[in-house]
Design an enzyme around this catalytic site. Structure first.
Site, PDB file in Angstrom:
ATOM      1  N   GLY A   5       0.808  -1.201   0.000  1.00 28.86           N
ATOM      2  CA  GLY A   5       0.000   0.000   0.000  1.00 28.86           C
ATOM      3  C   GLY A   5       0.846   1.257   0.000  1.00 28.86           C
ATOM      4  N   GLY A  33       1.546   5.286   1.189  1.00 28.66           N
ATOM      5  CA  GLY A  33       1.442   5.960   2.478  1.00 28.66           C
ATOM      6  C   GLY A  33       2.609   5.647   3.403  1.00 28.66           C
ATOM      7  N   HIS A  34       3.518   4.773   2.926  1.00 28.18           N
ATOM      8  CA  HIS A  34       4.663   4.370   3.746  1.00 28.18           C
ATOM      9  C   HIS A  34       5.972   4.936   3.192  1.00 28.18           C
ATOM     10  CE1 HIS A  34       1.783   1.701   5.500  1.00 28.18           C
ATOM     11  NE2 HIS A  34       1.666   0.984   4.400  1.00 28.18           N
ATOM     12  N   ASP A  49      -1.738  -8.224   0.392  1.00 26.10           N
ATOM     13  CA  ASP A  49      -0.438  -8.282  -0.272  1.00 26.10           C
ATOM     14  C   ASP A  49      -0.057  -9.720  -0.591  1.00 26.10           C
ATOM     15  OD1 ASP A  49       0.434  -5.484  -0.290  1.00 26.10           O
ATOM     16  OD2 ASP A  49       0.504  -5.641   1.876  1.00 26.10           O
ATOM     17  N   HIS A  89      -0.594   0.824   9.290  1.00 24.69           N
ATOM     18  CA  HIS A  89      -1.815   1.407   8.716  1.00 24.69           C
ATOM     19  C   HIS A  89      -2.659   2.018   9.811  1.00 24.69           C
ATOM     20  CE1 HIS A  89      -0.577  -2.284   6.565  1.00 24.69           C
ATOM     21  NE2 HIS A  89      -0.602  -1.466   5.533  1.00 24.69           N
TER      22      HIS A  89
END
Lengths: 329, 329
Positions: A52, A54-55, A108, A217
């Site tokens: 995802g 955002g990291h 994932d 998250h």
């Protein structure tokens, strides 16, 4: 919500356009969301990772000589889709096989597995290594088993170095697996991050609360704890790690910021972590401090400890040239 | 206020302990607050910079081969004292003279000047270059004349490279001055940062407001503006820069985060800045994107544009090995 974005719908596309403009060493397929080396490597095992968004800088910031060949960002906190992973696998393929480095989250794992099978059908050897270094919780909202977090950076670095040296797929996979086995992580949040499309923080913490063992998250950890001095929070994290993996000998320490914690604070926390390690007979021989695996604008930190071997240390030191890690070249 | 600190009183000391533990290439005198190269350079012009803390990695993160010889952090948002600056000047001195790179804030200018005079009394040649690249306001709460911001990083890098090559004090100072003359910056804040000892944000912004031209200590800019898409905020900043320094030809662009803005947003803003430059006939040939000169945990960004010459570009590309900038070695 004030964010430095054009619209929640374009955050990832805009960021990819930015990466493309900023890093001539990368080829960024904005439409299909694949980041790969502009100069394709030959005669080596390919390395692909993703997850995802955002990291950041994970994973796109780790594409380049000595680390990944390609990375695929999903939507914010959402797995990339198999088509992306297949495209990245093809971009990384130089006929020596491709290693998938996958953080252990249900989406994932599923999508990388599907992509691996489809790539195999097209004649590409794929081996997957699942990272599950986060000792916070045994199962979680997004996971069967432990979550994969900061050790992923170490696996990408040292497996990447091995691949660059010409190691075969089995060896490169063995090294990434060894990193996972020898690494543990734990994170603590002070303030939740905000997903742009949600428009408000992912969870609420009172003024005297922290989330102990928070996921990347913003998912819950072990418990809500009481806010306290950095020294206590860092000790809590290292005690949790130590309870699972006896820390001694030579270690790599990553003191990671979750996105909104300033560097001056991270250095202060690093000092406490370093003192804790010294007090437990460990020699911190390598380290990173800064934002390496983030959760948007979440305030907090995570700690990753890897118990080094001579081989892992040597591969960690090998030259690397990516947007987020660079030395020796 | 939840911050990852032990106490507001120990923030700087703790961070310096952390820098010392993290970077074996640096010697950190925690008590006297001087960060210098562990391996002292010989037969070159020394470079010293410093200023208030809270802007990390500036300046301590830029000590190392190819950049500074020593840096001095003051209290948060407060000038270092002359004793620190003298100690750093001595640490940097290799009998070829020492350059002070000073951001234009009243306290910094005064204390660096006093230290320069005292160092001269002890037989060390000192030349000072005052950085004043921020076009936001002509005078400010902390300044007579313009404020010094992001161009300081460029000056430290290219003057540092010139010194490493063996250039004399006059030449190194000329190059830093040229960077200042050819660079302009502008910052916009979305949320104020919090000074630990104050315990609350330095200023209040409504949900639809931004501070246009904010200073690096959270001091006011030109005006409160209306929050909008990244594209508009970036254009506002670049228009302000362009009004003061015609942007064309080859430029270096720094898209800098103020501390709490995540990298995914900075990359999106970078894409807009890159497009703006293209639309104005400029070639962005070098760039940085990330947290390089911060304001604690302030959300927002600043843009620095340097109009390059062949010499400046060559010196920018020269090898550098510091905690925050590293390439070519």
């Amino acid at each position: 919500m004030k964010k430095l974005i054009n619209s929640p719908d374009t955050v990832i596309t805009d960021a990819l356009r930015g990466m493309s403009a900023a890093h001539p060493g990368l080829t960024v397929d904005v439409e299909n969301r694949v980041i790969s080396r502009a100069q394709r490597a030959s005669d080596k095992v390919g390395l692909v990772s993703g997850g995802g968004s955002g990291h950041e800088p994970l994973h796109g910031g780790y594409v380049g000589h000595g680390m990944l060949d390609a990375a695929v960002p999903g939507e914010i906190y959402t797995s990339p889709v198999p088509d992306q992973i297949i495209a990245a696998t093809k971009a990384a393929n130089a006929d020596r096989g491709v290693l998938h480095i996958v953080k252990n989250y249900t989406g994932d794992v599923l999508n990388f597995q599907m992509a691996a099978e489809l790539a195999e059908d097209e004649g590409i050897d794929v081996v997957s290594v699942i990272m599950n270094d986060d000792v916070a919780v045994e199962d979680s909202t997004h996971t069967a088993g432990r979550r994969g977090t900061g050790a992923t950076i170490v696996a990408e670095k040292v497996a990447g170095a091995a691949a660059e040296e010409g190691a075969d797929l089995e060896t490169v996979a063995r090294i990434a697996t060894e990193v996972n086995e020898r690494s543990r992580s734990f994170g603590i949040a002070l303030h939740a991050g905000t997903v742009p499309s949600a428009g408000r923080p992912g969870f609420e913490l009172a003024d005297d609360e922290v989330e102990l063992g928070v996921g990347i998250h913003g998912e819950p950890g072990r418990e809500r704890g009481t806010f306290g001095p950095a020294r206590d929070l860092v000790s809590y994290a290292l005690d949790a790690i130590h309870a699972d993996l006896s820390i001694s000998d030579e270690v790599l320490l990553i003191l990671n910021g979750q996105g909104a914690t300033p560097l001056i604070e991270l250095y202060g926390a690093f000092a406490e972590a370093s003192a804790w390690l010294g007090g437990h007979g460990a020699a911190m021989v390598r380290s990173l401090v800064g934002n390496y695996i983030t959760s948007l604008d979440q305030a907090g930190f995570s700690i990753t400890v890897t118990s080094l071997t001579d081989e892992l240390r040597r591969l960690w030191d090998a030259p690397v040239s990516t947007p987020a890690l660079r030395w020796g070249v």
